[in-house]
Design a protein around this motif. Structure first.
Motif, PDB file in Angstrom:
ATOM      1  N   SER A  76      -1.756   1.252  -1.969  1.00  0.00           N
ATOM      2  CA  SER A  76      -2.226   0.692  -3.457  1.00  0.00           C
ATOM      3  C   SER A  76      -1.041   0.988  -4.936  1.00  0.00           C
ATOM      4  CB  SER A  76      -3.530   1.833  -4.114  1.00  0.00           C
ATOM      5  OG  SER A  76      -3.585   2.735  -3.956  1.00  0.00           O
ATOM      6  N   VAL A  77      -1.597   0.045  -5.472  1.00  0.00           N
ATOM      7  CA  VAL A  77      -0.233   1.170  -6.879  1.00  0.00           C
ATOM      8  C   VAL A  77      -0.862   1.990  -8.065  1.00  0.00           C
ATOM      9  CG1 VAL A  77      -1.058  -0.856  -8.775  1.00  0.00           C
ATOM     10  CG2 VAL A  77       1.221   0.146  -8.662  1.00  0.00           C
ATOM     11  N   GLY A  78      -2.601   1.916  -7.516  1.00  0.00           N
ATOM     12  CA  GLY A  78      -3.505   2.222  -8.237  1.00  0.00           C
ATOM     13  C   GLY A  78      -3.388   4.410  -7.981  1.00  0.00           C
ATOM     14  N   HIS A 280     -12.142  -7.022  -5.255  1.00  0.00           N
ATOM     15  CA  HIS A 280     -11.463  -6.808  -5.356  1.00  0.00           C
ATOM     16  C   HIS A 280     -10.213  -6.783  -4.702  1.00  0.00           C
ATOM     17  CE1 HIS A 280     -10.462  -2.114  -5.952  1.00  0.00           C
ATOM     18  NE2 HIS A 280      -8.787  -2.770  -6.115  1.00  0.00           N
ATOM     19  N   MET A 292       3.074  -4.138   1.417  1.00  0.00           N
ATOM     20  CA  MET A 292       2.838  -3.242   0.866  1.00  0.00           C
ATOM     21  C   MET A 292       2.656  -2.027   2.149  1.00  0.00           C
ATOM     22  SD  MET A 292      -0.481  -4.622  -1.499  1.00  0.00           S
ATOM     23  CE  MET A 292      -1.564  -2.776  -1.570  1.00  0.00           C
TER      24      MET A 292
HETATM   25  O1  LIG Z   1      -6.331  -2.190  -7.165  1.00  0.00           O
HETATM   26  C1  LIG Z   1      -5.374  -1.756  -5.536  1.00  0.00           C
HETATM   27  C2  LIG Z   1      -4.135  -1.487  -5.961  1.00  0.00           C
HETATM   28  O2  LIG Z   1      -4.353  -0.231  -6.771  1.00  0.00           O
HETATM   29  O3  LIG Z   1      -3.442  -1.502  -5.616  1.00  0.00           O
END
Ligand SMILES: O=CC(=O)O
Length: 314
Positions: A76-78, A280, A292
């Motif tokens: 995830s990026v978060g 989501h 990813m």
């Molecule tokens: O929510 C998705 C992310 O953070 O990649």
């Protein structure tokens, strides 16, 4: 590297990532282990990496239970599900998956704007249920030219701005500090931004400062013609306040990809036609999820081969 234990803390429904991890490491799928305490007691010594995601990462309790943890590689990026302070304290490396998902998330934000204003989901249901035969669908609201306010002007916020500009939307934004290198109008307060735009987009990281950044005051400032788009995190929004504003007609509409307690979504929203609800899926394309996954695995390999991390956070 096969002897290195990797603990996957989230239920990852990504066969490619699981396959790539299983090829290289001893992979433990935490969510499918019934007695987690017993499992950790027996395996904690071998676990040197955690793979998490937007739904589960590595909190202080888990980090404390893994004495040999060296790296958290997030799909995830978060980073809000990772206790970064604890990682810093223990010298644990952290990586995420920036850049590769920016286009998809920004595309989805624009898709949500169009879907809410032009009632795309509602009119699709109109056709499927045979109602078109009984009359034309009612008129909707134009998107081109609407003013768009963006909270958070990082990679994703900027990509949304660029796309919205192509629809002739005037752009304004709120961040902690004004950016010297952008031409968009800056508002130092979120309430002011909300009062001065027609579509408000949440595109910032979730931190203690941005939790409930969308509160009653902001929602009221956005008003009965305003639309909220959230492609950030559920806890950015005071969800009960959002629900009551939508039900009472104090807010014009909402396009939501994220929720407070996923996968649970407030049922009051299900009957509202000015709301579009997504599970989501901001980065949820085959192309992006593969990129990813390659970053998650690449970061782990780099770490265990003593090479520079591909996308280090810590
Ligand atoms: O929510 C998705 C992310 O953070 O990649």
């Amino acid at each position: 590297m096969e002897s290195i234990g990797v603990l996957m803390t989230c239920p990852l429904h990504d066969p490619y990532l699981v396959e790539q991890l299983e090829k290289r490491f001893t992979l433990f799928k935490f969510h499918s282990i019934p007695d987690k305490a017993h499992f950790l007691n027996s395996n904690k010594a071998s676990i040197r990496a955690v793979v998490g995601s937007a739904s589960a990462g590595a909190d202080a309790k888990l980090i404390h239970q893994l004495p040999n943890l060296e790296i958290v590689s997030s799909f995830s990026v978060g980073l809000d599900k990772i206790d970064l302070a604890k990682c810093r304290e223990r010298g644990i490396r952290v990586t995420n998956t920036p850049d590769v998902l920016t286009d998809d998330v920004a595309d989805l934000a624009i898709g949500l704007m169009l879907a809410v204003l032009r009632r795309l989901c509602q009119s699709d249901r109109y056709v499927r249920s045979g109602q078109w035969k009984r009359g034309e669908y009612k008129l909707t609201t134009k998107f081109t030219g609407k003013s768009v306010g963006i909270i958070g002007l990082g990679r994703i916020g900027l990509a949304i701005a660029k796309r919205a500009e192509a629809f002739s939307c005037p752009i304004s934004y709120h961040t902690r500090a004004e950016k010297s290198d952008v031409k968009y109008k800056y508002y130092p307060s979120v309430v002011e931004l909300a009062a001065n735009c027609q579509i408000l987009v949440v595109a910032c990281a979730l931190t203690e400062e941005t939790r409930h950044i969308i509160n009653r005051e902001v929602i009221n400032a956005l008003g009965p013609k305003g639309v909220l788009i959230n492609i950030g995190r559920g806890p950015h929004v005071d969800e009960p306040e959002l629900v009551s504003a939508l039900v009472e007609g104090r807010l014009g509409g909402a396009g939501l990809d994220v929720f407070q307690d996923e996968p649970n979504v407030p049922e009051e929203l299900f009957g509202l036609e000015n709301v579009v609800l997504l599970p989501h899926v901001g980065s949820g394309t085959m192309e992006t999820r593969k990129e990813m996954a390659d970053l998650v695995v690449g970061n782990l390999e780099a770490h265990f081969l003593n090479k520079p991390l591909l996308t280090p956070v810590l």
